[in-house]
Scaffold this motif. Structure first.
Motif, short mmCIF file in Angstrom:
data_model
loop_
_atom_site.label_atom_id
_atom_site.label_comp_id
_atom_site.label_asym_id
_atom_site.label_seq_id
_atom_site.Cartn_x
_atom_site.Cartn_y
_atom_site.Cartn_z
N GLN A 237 -5.64 -1.22 -4.18
CA GLN A 237 -4.34 -0.57 -4.26
C GLN A 237 -4.39 0.65 -5.16
O GLN A 237 -3.86 1.72 -4.83
CB GLN A 237 -3.30 -1.58 -4.76
N LEU A 301 -0.30 1.98 1.71
CA LEU A 301 -0.01 1.75 0.30
C LEU A 301 1.34 1.04 0.14
O LEU A 301 1.45 0.07 -0.62
CB LEU A 301 -0.01 3.07 -0.46
N ASN A 304 1.27 -2.61 0.86
CA ASN A 304 0.26 -3.37 0.11
C ASN A 304 -0.88 -3.82 1.02
O ASN A 304 -1.36 -4.95 0.93
CB ASN A 304 0.88 -4.59 -0.58
N SER A 306 -3.98 -2.27 1.42
CA SER A 306 -5.11 -1.41 1.09
C SER A 306 -6.42 -1.89 1.68
O SER A 306 -7.29 -1.09 2.03
CB SER A 306 -5.23 -1.27 -0.43
#
Length: 348
Positions: A237, A301, A304, A306
């Motif tokens: 992240q 992003l 969440n 990543s």
């Protein structure tokens, strides 16, 4: 010149090697005949040592203890992550796997119960050697009755998703556990208890553990507030967020066009969140190149997600995939910013 990204990968390997758990244990324990000395305190050895442990680094720690204290080590029981690398141990040391995806589960709870039973059976004259490292909280779940393991796991997950720090998480875990917060040592009385703790918490608070170029090197753990439904970890992240920030700096011409910047974010245990990646490495071209490939980094992003981004971008070339390392001492972030030297001008 070696590219910055490659140098950062080399740095990651060197960082893991520098915190090898067996080397750290050998520096902490000194044995002279039947005397064990730890931090100036002496313990008499007389085939009276019992070993328990929980965490991502305890296999390497236990291997060093076994070599140092043989034949005084009577029995051992370790709780390690699913898929942990095997180590050569004495037959008297049992290794049990649990906590898949870094989450407490029934397997880890069974091992925790057996560790509690072992401690309760000790008597005066025995020495309980406790090995703890990062990941120990998930590997040593023992909820206080009538609290159940699923409910305790739900509470911990909700705290983490709302941005609770590792200090806050472990404080909550201590209050809900039979073994944490000194519970294991109380069970072992009147035996003496000696703990060796490999820290993964900033500042090393012992009550919280287990429960040319310009290079900036940092250690610690970032906190991510989960708002999306994707998959990833705090290091991936952070790397993705930094890639977007570098793109902004280039667009606003705040980063010189000839400069090269790269960031490495990885977990020293080899696992970043519930994924098989340790982290990722990015530079100022990642975000723009991802858009050219049809990916929207800001959407990944925000969700969440990543891990999916780095898996799809350039077929995972920016992922750090090292497997379980056998150690765990927080995360490492390294930033390299370099400005190539000016070219010599030919004389007119």
């Amino acid at each position: 010149m070696v590219p910055a990204g490659q140098r950062l990968r080399q740095l990651a390997a060197a960082a893991v090697d520098a915190v090898s758990p067996d080397q750290l244990v050998r520096r902490a324990l000194q044995r002279h005949d039947d005397q064990l000395t730890v931090d100036g305190r002496s313990y008499t050895l007389s085939r009276n040592v019992y070993l328990v442990g929980a965490g991502k680094a305890v296999l390497g720690m236990a291997a060093a203890v076994e070599q140092l204290l043989h034949p005084h080590l009577v029995r051992g029981l370790l709780s390690v992550p699913v898929g942990a690398r095997p180590a050569h141990l004495l037959p008297g040391i049992e290794v049990c796997e649990g906590a898949a995806d870094n989450q407490p589960d029934a397997a880890a709870a069974r091992t925790a119960g057996r560790i509690a039973e072992l401690a309760a059976e000790l008597s005066a004259g025995d020495l309980l050697l406790v090995l703890l490292s990062g990941g120990g909280s998930a590997l040593l779940p023992a909820p206080r009755p009538p609290l159940t393991l699923p409910l305790k796991a739900c509470l911990s997950r909700q705290l983490a998703e709302r941005g609770a720090s590792i200090q806050e998480l472990n404080a909550a875990r201590r209050g809900l556990s039979r073994l944490k917060g000194g519970g294991l040592a109380r069970l072992a009385r009147p035996a003496r208890t000696l703990a060796l703790i490999l820290s993964d918490v900033v500042g090393d608070p012992l009550d919280l553990i287990a429960s040319g170029p310009t290079c900036l090197l940092l250690g610690g753990e970032t906190t991510v507030i989960v708002r999306g439904a994707g998959r990833g970890g705090r290091n991936q992240q952070l790397a993705l967020a930094f890639a977007l920030e570098l793109e902004r700096l280039v667009r606003e011409r705040r980063l010189p066009p000839t400069a090269r910047a790269a960031l490495l974010c990885f977990g020293t245990d080899g696992r970043d969140g519930p994924t098989d990646a340790a982290g990722a490495v990015v530079d100022q071209a990642v975000a723009a190149d991802a858009r050219a490939a049809g990916l929207r980094p800001e959407q990944y992003l925000a969700d969440n997600d990543s891990y999916a981004f780095f898996a799809r971008f350039r077929s995972g070339a920016h992922h750090i995939l090292v497997g379980q390392t056998g150690t765990n001492v927080m995360d490492v972030m390294a930033l390299v910013v370099e400005q190539p030297p000016p070219r010599d001008r030919a004389a007119g």
